[in-house]
Scaffold this motif. Structure first.
Motif, PDB file in Angstrom:
ATOM      1  N   THR A 132       0.834  -1.208   0.000  1.00  0.00           N
ATOM      2  CA  THR A 132       0.000   0.000   0.000  1.00  0.00           C
ATOM      3  C   THR A 132       0.867   1.256   0.000  1.00  0.00           C
ATOM      4  N   GLU A 136      -3.426   2.734   0.968  1.00  0.00           N
ATOM      5  CA  GLU A 136      -4.281   2.310  -0.146  1.00  0.00           C
ATOM      6  C   GLU A 136      -3.484   1.402  -1.068  1.00  0.00           C
ATOM      7  N   PRO A 353     -10.802   1.819   8.652  1.00  0.00           N
ATOM      8  CA  PRO A 353     -10.182   2.633   7.598  1.00  0.00           C
ATOM      9  C   PRO A 353      -9.692   4.000   8.068  1.00  0.00           C
ATOM     10  N   THR A 354     -10.265   4.542   9.139  1.00  0.00           N
ATOM     11  CA  THR A 354      -9.840   5.865   9.607  1.00  0.00           C
ATOM     12  C   THR A 354      -8.607   5.785  10.505  1.00  0.00           C
ATOM     13  N   GLY A 419     -16.132   0.490   4.471  1.00  0.00           N
ATOM     14  CA  GLY A 419     -15.899   1.861   4.024  1.00  0.00           C
ATOM     15  C   GLY A 419     -17.124   2.745   4.187  1.00  0.00           C
ATOM     16  N   GLY A 460     -10.149  -4.293  -0.713  1.00  0.00           N
ATOM     17  CA  GLY A 460      -9.669  -3.076  -0.036  1.00  0.00           C
ATOM     18  C   GLY A 460     -10.048  -3.015   1.438  1.00  0.00           C
ATOM     19  N   THR A 463      -7.667  -1.690   4.032  1.00  0.00           N
ATOM     20  CA  THR A 463      -7.003  -0.433   3.664  1.00  0.00           C
ATOM     21  C   THR A 463      -7.843   0.772   4.110  1.00  0.00           C
ATOM     22  N   ALA A 464      -7.332   1.950   3.798  1.00  0.00           N
ATOM     23  CA  ALA A 464      -8.062   3.168   4.134  1.00  0.00           C
ATOM     24  C   ALA A 464      -9.200   3.409   3.137  1.00  0.00           C
ATOM     25  N   LYS A 465      -9.214   2.608   2.041  1.00  0.00           N
ATOM     26  CA  LYS A 465     -10.222   2.837   1.013  1.00  0.00           C
ATOM     27  C   LYS A 465     -10.863   1.518   0.573  1.00  0.00           C
ATOM     28  N   HIS A 467     -13.404  -1.010  -1.083  1.00  0.00           N
ATOM     29  CA  HIS A 467     -14.354  -0.966  -2.197  1.00  0.00           C
ATOM     30  C   HIS A 467     -15.495  -1.867  -1.754  1.00  0.00           C
TER      31      HIS A 467
END
Ligand code: K7E
Ligand code: CUA
Length: 681
Positions: A132, A136, A353-354, A419, A460, A463-465, A467
């Motif tokens: 990442t 991301e 994610p935050t 997300g 994802g 991750t921070a993003k 899907h």
């Protein structure tokens, strides 16, 4: 999941009952469906999408939306699956020899499986981590752990091949691994079994508390090349590290690990490691660790480990044995480590994610605790401690807790994020996925899995993003779900559409090996970088023949080196004589093709080896020690053209001491040619 929920005898019975319940639910569903007309079947199961086939359908010739990179568990491999179709695209051998393409059988790839113990041709792979940037996906690499003989591998998402494997010393079961930091600065690995340090390992097992340590390795990763190196190891108290996640955004400088066996038992763990109400999540300030390292707080310890690197230029791997590792002792590094109490024997440890929330999943707990990063920092600043554990401060549970999800299900294992403010947690014992709101800590939906789900994966999701379109459940038990295949049944994946309020099952497909963790990445991030051929002019293999004119056979003592080429539809040379019993023959096969999707294979009758599968522009070496006098056929194993069946040759093996001259040819009689030469001289 090799580490099934730990259970007391009481719990064991409970598990049995739950298992029966699961099977009963399955049977009931099957039964229900059977009494309904076929067209009502789908809608009767509210979790099954009525238009499931349509939602998972990818038209022939069209590409999937996501690559799903799945660990193979005890097969030591990765598989690549397209989502939403569930089509298996490839198996990538990593820690296990793979006869299908010669991985670990060819001379070039054997060094990849070298370790401080020697050649180890297998491992148990649980966790995939995709590289990442800013938390991301960047589509560069996949990392995966070897659990048994502790190793981390890096796989290129351009060639879909294993490029590097590094062994981890001072580790006894590389389970909490590999998890990567926000910008892929490190792949981090915690030991599942604490062990005495390699340099002082001959100690009584009963001296666990004094001598055993829980090492955590920080493996640095070069931004451009991906090259790995063990930067440092943290020498923590002897507990078991199960899983981990890096922080994100504001928590990016931290790492979080779930622990169990904080009882520090060394026998009958199912009872002795399930005593305490709470184990810990270990919070590591890795930025601080870097500072201590820069200040010279690190100590070098003797430790042997292998570092294996594969080069796309030489098409060969090298293995280097390293002899020491840098360690940091937390006792000399205050402010680097903190424990957060976590009920009970936590397995998964996931960060939203935050970067604000840390979710612990206690396999034996009745709640899911969610910790707050902000509260943790406050508690550290105000020293809100509950004593210490082996010198490491323990933060007060209430001071760091955001809250608990009540009655979520039985046996929570892993959590991913959609997300949209929700988390989805897998429940092994109650066989279900449960969606809950992170802020409100309320369950909003649940769906059954068939059966006993381990990991889950949202594209994802870590991750921070995320899907948040699909979630895949990876199930341990399939029982009645597919056509039976003897005592061993397939494990499975189930794909759910999570784009709406309700999770809907849309596809159910068997997997390769035992899937543990998987990650999915948008195809768009990977597809454009995929390597199609290796350029012949860039081939730096020392035994490459870059054209038929360069082909030859060279004797060096009892070694015979065949510089061979392959192109549709012949090998050059295809007739070889003058090999003798006692010789060791190396066929260095260069594939001269420069077109995508035209590999050639190469195999020799009776070879105590596999084949090699050679990609366009690549050179691979198959070692052969003849076992019989006579003429031995060799052939191409990959149906490469209409004349593939003609792609073959012969090697004549004569008795040791024979005077048949070494000769070779293509389209001519090698012995006659050799005799002509002899006559001329
Ligand atoms: Cu839960 Cu080894 Cu990640 Cu499997 S572990 S399920
Ligand atoms: Cu080359 Cu078949």
């Amino acid at each position: 999941m090799k580490n099934k929920p730990k259970k007391s005898y009481l719990n064991k019975n409970k598990m049995k009952i739950n298992y029966l319940r699961i099977v009963a639910i399955g049977a009931a569903i099957a039964g229900m469906a059977a009494c309904k007309p076929a067209n009502e079947k789908a809608s009767s199961d509210s979790f099954l999408a009525g238009d499931a086939a349509e939602r998972a359908y990818v038209k022939p010739g069209e590409h999937d939306e996501f690559y799903n990179i799945v660990s193979g568990g005890f097969n030591g491999q990765l598989s690549v699956v397209g989502l939403p179709s569930g089509r298996t695209l490839k198996i990538i051998p990593v820690f296990s020899q793979f006869a299908e393409n010669g991985w670990g059988y060819s001379e070039e790839t054997k060094p990849m499986l070298n370790t401080s113990h020697g050649f180890v041709p297998w491992d148990d792979s649980h966790h995939v981590a995709l590289s990442t940037t800013n938390s991301e996906h960047d589509g560069k690499w996949a990392f995966i752990n070897g659990n048994n003989t502790p190793r981390i591998a890096r796989v290129s998402l351009s060639t879909f091949r294993t490029e590097e494997i590094i062994e981890l010393p001072n580790s006894g079961g590389n389970h909490s691994s590999p998890f990567i930091t926000a910008n892929t600065e490190y792949a981090v690995a915690g030991t599942r079994f604490s062990v005495p340090p390699d340099a002082k390992a001959d100690v009584p097992i009963s001296s666990f508390k004094q001598n055993f340590k829980g090492y955590i390795s920080f493996v640095s990763i070069d931004k451009n090349t991906g090259r790995m190196g063990i930067k440092f190891q943290l020498k923590t108290p002897g507990v078991s590290f199960d899983l981990a996640r890096a922080g994100k955004a504001k928590s990016a400088g931290w790492f979080f690990f779930s622990t169990y066996n904080t009882e520090q038992a060394n026998s009958l763990l199912e009872v002795n490691a399930s005593q305490k109400d709470k184990d810990f999540i270990l919070a590591v300030n890795w930025k601080k660790a870097e500072e201590y390292l820069a200040q010279g707080k690190g100590k070098k310890e003797a430790a042997k480990y292998a570092h294996n690197v594969y080069s796309d230029e030489t098409h060969s791997a090298t293995s280097t044995i390293m002899n020491e590792v840098m360690t940091l002792d937390p006792k000399e590094c205050p402010g680097m480590l903190y424990f957060m109490p976590c009920p009970k024997s936590p397995h998964g440890c996931d960060v939203d994610p935050t970067g604000q929330y840390i979710v612990g999943s206690g396999k034996l707990a009745a709640v899911i605790p969610v910790f707050s990063f902000d509260k943790m920092i406050k508690a550290i600043e105000s020293k809100t401690f509950d004593g210490d554990f082996d010198g490491i401060p323990v933060l007060k549970y209430d001071a760091v807790l955001h809250g608990e999800v009540k009655k979520p299900g039985l046996g929570p294992l892993h959590t991913e994020f959609d997300g949209k403010g929700n988390a989805i947690t897998s429940f092994f014992v109650s066989s279900e996925l449960v969606k809950w709101n992170i802020e409100k800590l309320e369950v909003v939906d649940r769906v059954p899995t068939f059966y006993s789900v381990g990991h889950l994966s949202i594209p994802g999701g870590p991750t921070a993003k995320p899907h948040g379109k699909y979630v895949v459940a990876y199930n341990k038990i399939t029982k009645d779900r597919y056509l039976p295949t003897g005592p061993e049944l397939a494990q499975s994946a189930q794909l759910y559409d999570i784009s709406g309020d309700k999770m809907k099952l849309i596809l159910d497909f068997p997997t390769i090996g035992e899937p543990h963790y998987a990650e999915s990445i948008p195809a768009a991030l990977v597809e454009k970088n995929v390597k199609k051929i290796f350029k012949l002019e860039e081939n730096k293999h020392p035994y490459a023949a870059k054209g038929e004119k360069e082909t030859k056979v060279v004797r060096k003592g009892n070694e015979v080196h065949v510089y061979m080429t392959a192109i549709r539809s012949h090998f050059a040379p295809d007739n070889i004589e003058g090999v003798k019993m006692g010789d060791v023959v190396y066929f260095h096969v260069t594939n001269l093709e420069q077109d995508w999707d035209v590999p050639h294979g190469f195999a020799v009758r009776g070879n105590l080896n596999a084949e090699v599968l050679v990609m366009p522009g690549e050179t691979s070496t198959l070692k052969w020690i003849p076992t019989k006098v006579g003429v031995t056929p060799m052939y191409c194993t990959d149906f490469c053209s209409a004349l593939h069946q003609e792609m073959q040759g012969y090697v004549r093996v004569s008795p040791a001491g024979s005077n048949v001259p070494l000769s070779w040819g293509l389209g001519k009689n090698p012995t006659a040619e050799a005799e002509k030469k002899v006559a001329k001289n």
